[in-house]
Scaffold this motif. Sequence first.
Motif, mmCIF file in Angstrom:
data_model
loop_
_atom_site.group_PDB
_atom_site.id
_atom_site.type_symbol
_atom_site.label_atom_id
_atom_site.label_comp_id
_atom_site.label_asym_id
_atom_site.label_seq_id
_atom_site.Cartn_x
_atom_site.Cartn_y
_atom_site.Cartn_z
ATOM 1 N N ALA A 287 -15.400 23.390 -58.449
ATOM 2 C CA ALA A 287 -14.373 22.935 -59.379
ATOM 3 C C ALA A 287 -13.980 21.487 -59.100
ATOM 4 C CB ALA A 287 -13.153 23.849 -59.297
ATOM 5 N N LEU A 288 -13.793 21.137 -57.820
ATOM 6 C CA LEU A 288 -13.448 19.769 -57.455
ATOM 7 C C LEU A 288 -14.510 18.784 -57.935
ATOM 8 C CD1 LEU A 288 -12.231 20.376 -53.780
ATOM 9 C CD2 LEU A 288 -10.823 19.447 -55.618
ATOM 10 N N SER A 306 -10.916 29.241 -54.137
ATOM 11 C CA SER A 306 -9.744 29.195 -53.252
ATOM 12 C C SER A 306 -8.708 28.211 -53.808
ATOM 13 C CB SER A 306 -10.170 28.787 -51.840
ATOM 14 O OG SER A 306 -11.065 29.733 -51.295
ATOM 15 N N PHE A 307 -8.160 28.543 -54.979
ATOM 16 C CA PHE A 307 -7.248 27.635 -55.653
ATOM 17 C C PHE A 307 -5.868 27.600 -55.015
ATOM 18 C CE2 PHE A 307 -10.259 28.695 -59.159
ATOM 19 C CZ PHE A 307 -10.809 27.430 -59.255
ATOM 20 N N HIS A 308 -5.657 28.406 -53.972
ATOM 21 C CA HIS A 308 -4.409 28.347 -53.225
ATOM 22 C C HIS A 308 -4.395 27.206 -52.225
ATOM 23 C CE1 HIS A 308 -7.309 30.655 -50.837
ATOM 24 N NE2 HIS A 308 -6.726 30.076 -49.795
ATOM 25 N N GLY A 323 -2.607 25.619 -55.467
ATOM 26 C CA GLY A 323 -2.681 24.518 -54.530
ATOM 27 C C GLY A 323 -2.865 23.155 -55.159
ATOM 28 N N ASP A 324 -3.488 22.269 -54.381
ATOM 29 C CA ASP A 324 -3.560 20.853 -54.729
ATOM 30 C C ASP A 324 -4.302 20.600 -56.045
ATOM 31 O OD1 ASP A 324 -2.241 20.247 -52.381
ATOM 32 O OD2 ASP A 324 -4.081 19.854 -51.244
ATOM 33 N N LEU A 325 -5.415 21.276 -56.262
ATOM 34 C CA LEU A 325 -6.210 20.971 -57.454
ATOM 35 C C LEU A 325 -5.462 21.324 -58.720
ATOM 36 C CD1 LEU A 325 -8.741 20.010 -58.854
ATOM 37 C CD2 LEU A 325 -9.744 22.275 -58.509
ATOM 38 N N ILE A 326 -4.892 22.516 -58.797
ATOM 39 C CA ILE A 326 -4.173 22.920 -60.010
ATOM 40 C C ILE A 326 -2.976 22.010 -60.236
ATOM 41 C CG2 ILE A 326 -2.809 24.771 -61.050
ATOM 42 C CD1 ILE A 326 -4.719 26.762 -59.757
ATOM 43 N N PHE A 356 -5.891 28.333 -62.871
ATOM 44 C CA PHE A 356 -6.834 27.215 -62.952
ATOM 45 C C PHE A 356 -7.446 27.123 -64.337
ATOM 46 C CE2 PHE A 356 -11.286 25.809 -62.725
ATOM 47 C CZ PHE A 356 -11.091 24.485 -62.329
ATOM 48 N N THR A 357 -7.842 28.262 -64.891
ATOM 49 C CA THR A 357 -8.420 28.265 -66.236
ATOM 50 C C THR A 357 -7.449 27.668 -67.246
ATOM 51 O OG1 THR A 357 -9.703 30.237 -65.668
ATOM 52 C CG2 THR A 357 -9.472 29.734 -68.001
#
Length: 395
Positions: A287-288, A306-308, A323-326, A356-357
């Motif tokens: 994803a990143l 691992s979006f947390h 987490g950071d990405l979202i 995330f989606t």
Amino acid sequence: MSTPSVPAPAVPRAADGGPIRVDSDAHDRLRRGIHPDEISARWPVVGDPIEWDGRMLRPVTFVAEAPPGHEVMIHLNGVTDAHREDIAPALMEHVGAGRHALTYLLPAELRVSYRFAADPVLPRDAGRTREGWLRIHGLGRADPRNSETLLNPLGARSSVLTMPEAPRHPGWESPGAGDLPITTVPLPSRHPATVVHGDPSRVLVLFDGEWWERLGVASALAYRGGPLTVLVPSGSLAERAALLPHPERLLPYLAEELVPAVAEAIGGWDAARTVVAGQSFGGLAAALTVCLRPEIAQTAIVQSGSFHFRAGQTERPPAGQTGDLIEGLSRARVSGRFVVQAGTEEPGMLPAASAFTDAVQAAGGDASLRVFTGGHDFAWWRIGLFDALDAFDAL
């Protein structure tokens, strides 16, 4: 265009947090001393559908053997992880002659890996600490009466329960179908990558490549007629954790080391025809890559991401944390395509996958979510990966 989430039935739970336990004909016959081989040629034994609380479920009977005086528990990936601090719901009944049995009511769509753990005494709070749960993993053994197995990330063999309506893919059901040419690509600072020379019209970059090699992905790709695939190794678990979730390390490594070296080996690089895929930290890494470096790849298959993850966080994150990405996507625009997948038995990761989606869609990207009945598990990740590749080929 975004597509809606595809629902999947979760494993129903009893009041103790474990799956619903019932009796079955196979279980009763084990109690009466009948040898498992006389009961069925295939184990676990999956019974006929029964209605339970408005749902159609199947009784599944497991049998394990252990030395006298031992206790036995079943570790169903994701399914029994939910009650680590009280393993009683996973303890099997001693039915005599060193045999232990257990029958759960399970959805017909479930695909899950499992192992049996036996010891003279299994602490009821075995999973209260990481060390205690790793000991359960260390005690675990595959089911000798089940021929469907896989190697798990800890390097041990697990059995696979494939229920009658669980998704399948022919690429994983024809081992030894053939071999594709393989090239090893040295990298300046990390373990060499492996290129499986499938169809060059599309390139798949697959994190945790050494795990996928052990699963036999080259043979599965040969049967499927899959894309040219770059297996990106992660090294030890510590090396993996230090690289994959950290964009400030991951993205320069990909852009400055992996892509140039592989491009030279395969004759160029085209982000528009490149799909990057991974699971857990690898899913986050995929994803990143597409969110932040679309010149590397413009499509991601994100399995149990691992979006947390938050940089610098050392304590176990609370359930449902994003987490950071979202958080970063709330201030960004993206143009990539994301196939997001998660399991019903991943209580923290499934809501984060949905978040995330939604965040990708709000940022202008194309994202879909598919939910599989299963845990944090290669048992369904293998199927989901190939299903996503098939969907891309159909476009």
